[in-house]
Design a protein around this motif. Structure first.
Motif, mmCIF file in Angstrom:
data_model
loop_
_atom_site.group_PDB
_atom_site.id
_atom_site.type_symbol
_atom_site.label_atom_id
_atom_site.label_comp_id
_atom_site.label_asym_id
_atom_site.label_seq_id
_atom_site.Cartn_x
_atom_site.Cartn_y
_atom_site.Cartn_z
ATOM 1 N N ARG A 97 -8.141 8.656 8.878
ATOM 2 C CA ARG A 97 -8.576 7.382 8.310
ATOM 3 C C ARG A 97 -10.049 7.411 7.925
ATOM 4 N NH1 ARG A 97 -7.882 2.321 12.120
ATOM 5 N NH2 ARG A 97 -5.726 3.078 12.041
ATOM 6 N N ASN A 123 2.549 9.363 10.182
ATOM 7 C CA ASN A 123 1.746 8.151 10.378
ATOM 8 C C ASN A 123 0.572 8.420 11.316
ATOM 9 O OD1 ASN A 123 3.476 6.737 8.729
ATOM 10 N ND2 ASN A 123 4.702 5.927 10.414
ATOM 11 N N ARG A 151 -4.770 4.374 6.013
ATOM 12 C CA ARG A 151 -4.506 5.744 6.450
ATOM 13 C C ARG A 151 -5.086 6.717 5.437
ATOM 14 N NH1 ARG A 151 0.453 3.274 8.007
ATOM 15 N NH2 ARG A 151 0.827 3.446 10.266
ATOM 16 N N ARG A 208 0.108 13.888 0.844
ATOM 17 C CA ARG A 208 0.227 12.478 1.207
ATOM 18 C C ARG A 208 -1.014 11.745 0.708
ATOM 19 N NH1 ARG A 208 4.720 9.816 3.674
ATOM 20 N NH2 ARG A 208 6.125 11.484 4.317
ATOM 21 N N TYR A 209 -0.797 10.817 -0.227
ATOM 22 C CA TYR A 209 -1.919 10.069 -0.776
ATOM 23 C C TYR A 209 -2.419 9.047 0.243
ATOM 24 C CZ TYR A 209 -0.899 12.014 -5.376
ATOM 25 O OH TYR A 209 -0.713 12.865 -6.428
ATOM 26 N N ASN A 238 2.385 2.904 -6.679
ATOM 27 C CA ASN A 238 2.850 2.896 -5.283
ATOM 28 C C ASN A 238 3.496 4.219 -4.883
ATOM 29 O OD1 ASN A 238 2.061 0.152 -5.128
ATOM 30 N ND2 ASN A 238 4.049 -0.502 -5.915
ATOM 31 N N THR A 259 -3.675 5.555 1.899
ATOM 32 C CA THR A 259 -3.305 4.145 1.798
ATOM 33 C C THR A 259 -4.491 3.311 2.277
ATOM 34 O OG1 THR A 259 -2.348 4.135 4.025
ATOM 35 C CG2 THR A 259 -0.887 4.728 2.197
ATOM 36 N N PRO A 260 -4.425 1.991 2.176
ATOM 37 C CA PRO A 260 -5.577 1.190 2.620
ATOM 38 C C PRO A 260 -5.976 1.393 4.070
ATOM 39 C CG PRO A 260 -4.146 -0.128 1.231
ATOM 40 C CD PRO A 260 -3.444 1.170 1.452
ATOM 41 N N ARG A 300 3.749 7.395 -2.822
ATOM 42 C CA ARG A 300 3.211 7.736 -1.505
ATOM 43 C C ARG A 300 2.783 9.186 -1.389
ATOM 44 N NH1 ARG A 300 7.285 6.009 3.008
ATOM 45 N NH2 ARG A 300 8.599 7.438 1.793
#
Length: 574
Positions: A330, A323, A407, A401-402, A379, A404-405, A381
C-alpha cells in the motif's frame, strides 16, 4: 446370389452326321460364351472352328460344318465380317437377333438436351373504364332529369303551371377516343434527400489528443457502436454467441487451467482458422461479447488479449493471498506520480529483495509503471503478461495486479525463475518489446560463487536459517543476506502478522536482529536495515528513511559519528 447353368435341349435337323456335328459345334460355342447372357450373340471364325474339328479327326471339316449349319438354320447362322465367314449362335441355341433399344436410357442425351422453354401466354390487354357517352352532353343529362320529374306525383289538387325552360344546348367537343392498349409506365419519382444545413466546425486549432478524446467519448456513448480498446465497429455487424458457445469457452478455460488469448479461443473453441477472412472479426467478437458477460474477466493488454474465468488456479505464490500482498504494498500509492507515463522507458533494473524472492514477485512501483502498459478496460484489476528469459530459453506467465485506492500493485508468477537462477540480492533487468504484453527478463551471468545465505525453512515450524549456496549471477552486495552480515536472523521465527503490518515495529525488530548492540542501544547502517526489513515485509528506501527520520518517540535517530548509520533505543518502540 446363386446362379444356375442354362441347360436347354435343342433339336437338330439333317442327317445323323450333321446332327452330331451340330451338337458338338453348339457345345463348343456355349463353352466360348459361358459368361455371356442367354441372348447375346456368340461368334467364332468358321476357319478356326474347322481347324479345331480337323484336329479331332473330322475330315473335310469346313464343308461338313457348312452342311450342318445349313441344315440347322434356326440354331446357327453364317455372317461375313471383314471378308471372313463367322458362325453365330446364342447360349439358348437360337439365332442371334439384333435388338435396338433406341437410346431410351441414354442419360447423356436425355440430361444434356434441355426441354423447350414454355411459351408465355400473351398478356391480356387491361380494359380502361370508359364513361357513359350520354354524360358527354349536357342536353342528355337535362332530358333525363325532366323525365324523372314528369313521373313524380303531384303535390296537391292545385295544378302547378308548367314552366318552360329554354335551354340552349352547349356544344361540347368530344375528345377523340384513345386506343385501348397497354398503359405507358409511369416515370419513377426522383429520390430527394434533405440534408440539414450545418456549418462546419474548425478544428485546426484543437490539439489532436483532445480531438481524439472527444471523438472517443462521443462514439462510446453511442449504443450502435461496438468498442473494445481502440477498435470500433457497428454493433449489428459483430457476430453473436449462443449460450452454448459461451459455455464451451468457459469450460475450455477451466480445462486449460490458465488464462488464454482471444486468438487461441477463436481457433481451438470456435474453429476459425488463423489467416482466414473472418478471423480478426471473430477475435473482436470474442473481446466485445465476453466483456459484457459477468462470468468472464479480461486480463490482457492491447496486443495480447487474455481472458480468464472463475475457478482457475491463481498465478504465482500461495504463501500469501493477493489481498494481503496488496496491503503490504500500500505504501507504493504515496510514491506514484499523479500523471503516470506508461511505457515511456525501454528497460528497468531491479535489485531482488528476500521478500520478493520467496514470494516470486516484483513491486509495481513508479519505475515499473513507466515500463508496463496501462489498463485497457475500465475497472481492469490485472493483466497477464509473458516474461521471456533468453538465458534459460523459458517463458513465464505472470500476472500484473494494478493498484486500487487502498492496495498497491505487484507482479506475481516468477517463483520458478528466481529459484532456478537467482538469489536474494541479484540484479535483474526487464525490457519491453513491441508487444505490450511480452517482456524480456535477464540477469547478469557471472562465475560461480559460494556463501551461506539466508533461507526460510518450512519443513516444521517456519524459521530463518543459513545454508551453503552456490550462485552464478550478478548481485548487489548491500542486499546479499550472508551469515556474516545478518547472522542474528539465524533461528528466528517470522514476525506475527499484527507486528509486521506496522513498518515502525518491523524496523525496531530488525534493529534487534541485525544491529550492533552498544550500551543498551542498537545501531545499523541504512543498507543493512533496508536488506533486513525486506525479510519480513516489502519496504522501499523512501519509506524506510521516512520511518527513521519522522519518528516522534525518539526511538530512531541518526548517528552523527557514523556514515548513514542509525540507532535504536529499546523501550521507545513506536
Amino acid at each position: 446370389m446363386l446362379s444356375q447353368p442354362l441347360e436347354l435341349d435343342v433339336e437338330f435337323s439333317g442327317s445323323e452326321a450333321d446332327r452330331d456335328l451340330a451338337a458338338k459345334l453348339l457345345g463348343l460355342m456355349r463353352a466360348r460364351g459361358r459368361f455371356m447372357s442367354a441372348n447375346s450373340p456368340i461368334r467364332l471364325n468358321l476357319a478356326s472352328v474347322a481347324e479345331y474339328f480337323e484336329g479331332t479327326g473330322v475330315t473335310g471339316a469346313e464343308t461338313r460344318l457348312r452342311a450342318a449349319i445349313a441344315a440347322n438354320e434356326p440354331v446357327f447362322a453364317i455372317e461375313e465380317i471383314d471378308g471372313q465367314a463367322v458362325v453365330v449362335t446364342t447360349r439358348r441355341g437360337i439365332r442371334a437377333v439384333d435388338v435396338d433399344g433406341g437410346g431410351r436410357h441414354d442419360f447423356a442425351q436425355r440430361l444434356t438436351t434441355p426441354q423447350p422453354k414454355p411459351e408465355r401466354p400473351p398478356v391480356p390487354v387491361r380494359e380502361r373504364p370508359r364513361i357513359d357517352e350520354r354524360w358527354s352532353t349536357l342536353q342528355v343529362t337535362l332530358d333525363d332529369l325532366e323525365e324523372e320529374a314528369g313521373e313524380a306525383e303531384p303535390l296537391g289538387e292545385a295544378e302547378v303551371p308548367a314552366m318552360e325552360l329554354a335551354v340552349e344546348p352547349i356544344a361540347v367537343a368530344e375528345a377523340p377516343a384513345e386506343p385501348i392498349g397497354e398503359e405507358a409506365p409511369a416515370p419513377p419519382l426522383a429520390r430527394t434527400i434533405t440534408i440539414p444545413v450545418v456549418s462546419p466546425t474548425d478544428v485546426t486549432g484543437i490539439d489532436d489528443l483532445e480531438l481524439a478524446t472527444a471523438i472517443r467519448q462521443r462514439l462510446a456513448a453511442d449504443l450502435r457502436v461496438a468498442n473494445f480498446g481502440e477498435q470500433w465497429l457497428m454493433e449489428d455487424r459483430v457476430p453473436r454467441f449462443s449460450r452454448g458457445d459461451l459455455r464451451r469457452l468457459r469450460e475450455y478455460l477451466q480445462e486449460q487451467e490458465q488464462p488464454l488469448a482471444d486468438d487461441v479461443l477463436a481457433q481451438d473453441v470456435l474453429g476459425v482458422r488463423a489467416g482466414s477472412a473472418e478471423f480478426e472479426l471473430t477475435r473482436f467478437a470474442i473481446d466485445y461479447r465476453l466483456s459484457r458477460e459477468k462470468e468472464f474477466e479480461f486480463v490482457g493488454t492491447a496486443n495480447q488479449r487474455f481472458w480468464s474465468t472463475s475457478g482457475l488456479p491463481p498465478i504465482g505464490t500461495i504463501r500469501r493471498k493477493t489481498n494481503e500482498l496488496g496491503t503490504d504494498y500500500r505504501f507504493l500509492l504515496d510514491e506514484m506520480p499523479e500523471n503516470p507515463a506508461y511505457r515511456t522507458v525501454a528497460s528497468v533494473d531491479h535489485v531482488l529483495t528476500f521478500f520478493e524472492y520467496i514470494h516470486g514477485l516484483l513491486p509495481y512501483d513508479a519505475e515499473m509503471q513507466q515500463l508496463l502498459p496501462a489498463p485497457l478496460q475500465p475497472n481492469q484489476r490485472g493483466a497477464v503478461l509473458t516474461f521471456e528469459c533468453p538465458q534459460s530459453y523459458t517463458t513465464y506467465l505472470v500476472e500484473l495486479r494494478y493498484p486500487t485506492p487502498n492496495r498497491g500493485g505487484f507482479i506475481l508468477g516468477l517463483d520458478d525463475f528466481y529459484t532456478e537462477n537467482l538469489v536474494p540480492g541479484a540484479i535483474v533487468s526487464i525490457s519491453r518489446t513491441e508487444n505490450d504484453g511480452h517482456y524480456r527478463v535477464e540477469y547478469l551471468a557471472e562465475s560461480g560463487q559460494n556463501g551461506r545465505l539466508l533461507e526460510l525453512d518450512e519443513r516444521r515450524a517456519q524459521r530463518y536459517v543459513f545454508r551453503p549456496t552456490t550462485f552464478a549471477c550478478g548481485i548487489e552486495a548491500s542486499m546479499l543476506l550472508t551469515e556474516d552480515r545478518v547472522g542474528g536472523l539465524n533461528g528466528e521465527k517470522p514476525l506475527d502478522e499484527k507486528v509486521r503490518r506496522r513498518p515502525e515495529a518491523v524496523v525496531a525488530a530488525t534493529f534487534e536482529r541485525v544491529g550492533q548492540h552498544r550500551g543498551g542501544n542498537y545501531s545499523a547502517t541504512f543498507d543493512t536495515l533496508l536488506a533486513g526489513v525486506n525479510v519480513e515485509r516489502p519496504m522501499s528506501g523512501t519509506l524506510l528513511r521516512s520511518t527513521l527520520e519522522n519518528d516522534d518517540t525518539g526511538a530512531f535517530s541518526l548517528d552523527p559519528e557514523g556514515q548513514d548509520v542509525y540507532t535504536y533505543v529499546p523501550g521507545n518502540t513506536p
